[in-house]
Design a protein around this motif. Structure first.
Motif, PDB file in Angstrom:
ATOM      1  N   MET A  48       0.840  -1.203   0.000  1.00  0.00           N
ATOM      2  CA  MET A  48       0.000   0.000   0.000  1.00  0.00           C
ATOM      3  C   MET A  48       0.876   1.255   0.000  1.00  0.00           C
ATOM      4  O   MET A  48       0.537   2.252  -0.630  1.00  0.00           O
ATOM      5  N   VAL A  49       2.005   1.184   0.696  1.00  0.00           N
ATOM      6  CA  VAL A  49       2.925   2.330   0.699  1.00  0.00           C
ATOM      7  C   VAL A  49       3.531   2.508  -0.700  1.00  0.00           C
ATOM      8  O   VAL A  49       3.681   3.628  -1.198  1.00  0.00           O
ATOM      9  N   ALA A  50       3.836   1.381  -1.348  1.00  0.00           N
ATOM     10  CA  ALA A  50       4.454   1.438  -2.680  1.00  0.00           C
ATOM     11  C   ALA A  50       3.473   1.885  -3.757  1.00  0.00           C
ATOM     12  O   ALA A  50       3.876   2.331  -4.820  1.00  0.00           O
ATOM     13  N   GLY A  51       2.172   1.730  -3.478  1.00  0.00           N
ATOM     14  CA  GLY A  51       1.178   2.071  -4.493  1.00  0.00           C
ATOM     15  C   GLY A  51       0.795   0.877  -5.346  1.00  0.00           C
ATOM     16  O   GLY A  51       0.164   1.029  -6.390  1.00  0.00           O
ATOM     17  N   ASN A  68      -2.218   8.633  -0.998  1.00  0.00           N
ATOM     18  CA  ASN A  68      -3.240   7.598  -1.230  1.00  0.00           C
ATOM     19  C   ASN A  68      -3.529   7.347  -2.710  1.00  0.00           C
ATOM     20  O   ASN A  68      -3.589   6.210  -3.151  1.00  0.00           O
ATOM     21  N   GLY A  69      -3.689   8.421  -3.470  1.00  0.00           N
ATOM     22  CA  GLY A  69      -4.121   8.239  -4.851  1.00  0.00           C
ATOM     23  C   GLY A  69      -2.981   8.231  -5.862  1.00  0.00           C
ATOM     24  O   GLY A  69      -3.228   8.082  -7.053  1.00  0.00           O
ATOM     25  N   LEU A  70      -1.744   8.364  -5.395  1.00  0.00           N
ATOM     26  CA  LEU A  70      -0.623   8.483  -6.345  1.00  0.00           C
ATOM     27  C   LEU A  70      -0.244   7.121  -6.926  1.00  0.00           C
ATOM     28  O   LEU A  70      -0.330   6.093  -6.255  1.00  0.00           O
ATOM     29  N   SER A  71       0.208   7.134  -8.176  1.00  0.00           N
ATOM     30  CA  SER A  71       0.709   5.910  -8.803  1.00  0.00           C
ATOM     31  C   SER A  71       2.084   5.598  -8.201  1.00  0.00           C
ATOM     32  O   SER A  71       2.718   6.476  -7.622  1.00  0.00           O
ATOM     33  N   PRO A  72       2.551   4.343  -8.368  1.00  0.00           N
ATOM     34  CA  PRO A  72       3.876   3.995  -7.840  1.00  0.00           C
ATOM     35  C   PRO A  72       4.971   4.942  -8.353  1.00  0.00           C
ATOM     36  O   PRO A  72       5.849   5.339  -7.585  1.00  0.00           O
TER      37      PRO A  72
END
Ligand code: ADP
Length: 357
Positions: A48-51, A68-72
């Motif tokens: 979840m931290v990594a996306g 939260n909403g950012l891509s990896p």
């Protein structure tokens, strides 16, 4: 560089919740190890931290920015997995150079970084080889090299050493730690191996069943585990435990054991109601095996490891281990008197597992 903040993070797969509201603040430059038994939710939290995994609820910030909403790609994190996905048709050099090439960095800029990473990871002689001509350990180091040259704000390691043999694992452990001391980047490192956690972490987060059991510096957790789970999880051989009932008489407090024996409890400010169910814990290396008075144990098994000797027997029906650095002439069948130094005795409420005092 990036601080990471998790507030009430949870994860649900369909109807099943596997991560239950994680609150965790990681400082910029800190090396934090998430440790816990298999299936406790470490990888899910990390992903979840990594996306790589959607956050079902709660708030994640990386470097002060809501993530939260950012891509990896937008998170500027590098992740190293247990399984190293290398490009089979590219050389070691080109595998490590993959990120910089994608970003169209000039070779003059990334080449020195690759050479430095290769040197650090003992890959200098292998830069022209294809992955299939490498051992498992070497492939894992290529994967690490690829993460290193990206110079991310945040490094995520998910059990990166699990596929390596024992000797290489110890060596890589030291190398990752040295690497962190040099780069001073923020690291979140997932492992089920408590030795890795103890040796590498600035702070350890002990997880169990999707929750945090305790957070602290390695020796803080080792010396003052907050509950039975942490006490038994950290340390090898693990802490010895025996259950009993709290009693107090003229001589002081005692733990009455199921087999009729008893253990005198140290004079501390810990107190419990008569008859309360208490679990006593003591680490093997804190037990004195040649005491004049204490708890008597009949020796069942002796395990010499070279540096130290483990002496096994039963106390109140539980198997105990006492570790001594003396090459003791103790034999199976012999009775030894164990002293449990007051400052090393841990007491827990058997019912809820919480530390007393
Ligand atoms: P750990 O890394 O601590 O071994 P994981 O984070 O991999 O644990 O898994 C935590 C729990 O979530 C486990 O019970 C696992 O079965 C469950 N889980 C993981 N991924 C999925 C998924 N894609 N769908 C359903 N359940 C999952």
């Amino acid at each position: 560089m990036a601080a990471v903040q998790m507030s009430g993070i949870f994860k649900r797969y369909g109807d099943t919740q596997v991560v239950h509201g994680i609150d965790l603040s990681i400082d910029d430059g800190e090396f934090v190890v998430l440790v816990g038994p298999s299936g406790c939710g470490k990888s899910t939290l990390m992903r979840m931290v990594a996306g790589l995994e959607e956050i079902s609820g709660g708030e994640l910030t990386i470097g002060g920015k809501r993530a939260n909403g950012l891509s990896p790609q937008q998170r500027n994190v590098s992740m190293v997995f247990q399984s190293y996905a290398l490009y089979p048709h590219l050389s070691v050099f080109e595998n490590i150079a993959f990120g910089p090439r994608i970003r169209k960095e000039p070779a003059t800029r990334f080449k020195p970084r690759i050479e430095a990473a290769a040197k650090m990871l003992n890959l200098s002689g292998y830069l022209d080889r294809l992955p299939r001509a490498l051992s498992g350990g070497q492939r894992q180091r290529v994967a690490m090299g690829r993460a290193v040259v990206r110079e991310p704000e945040l490094f995520l390691f998910d059990e990166p050493l699990s596929n390596l043999d024992a000797k290489l694992r110890v060596q890589m452990r030291t190398e990752i730690k040295a690497l962190h001391q040099r780069l001073k980047n923020t690291v979140i490192y997932v492992t089920h191996d408590q030795i890795e956690a103890m040796t590498m972490a600035d702070r350890i987060v002990v997880m169990n069943a999707g929750r945090i059991e305790q957070i602290g510096r390695p020796l803080e957790l080792y010396d003052r585990p907050a509950n039975l789970f942490v006490a038994s999880f950290l340390g090898s051989p693990s802490m010895n435990f025996v259950e009993g009932e709290w009693q107090r008489d003229a001589q002081g407090a005692r733990l009455l054991l199921a087999d009729g024996g008893s253990i005198a409890l140290p004079q501390t400010n810990v107190s419990a109601a008569p008859g309360a169910k208490i679990t006593l814990g003591v680490r093997p290396e804190h037990i004195e095996t040649r005491a004049s008075e204490g708890v008597v144990m009949e020796v069942e098994v002796i395990e010499p490891t070279g540096a130290e000797t483990h002496v096994y027997g039963k106390i109140g029906g539980s198997t105990w281990c006492a570790t001594t650095r003396q090459r003791a002439s103790i034999e199976p069948g012999q009775r030894v008197t164990l002293r449990l130094p007051a400052e090393h005795v841990h007491l827990f409420d058997t019912g809820n597992g919480q530390r007393l005092g």
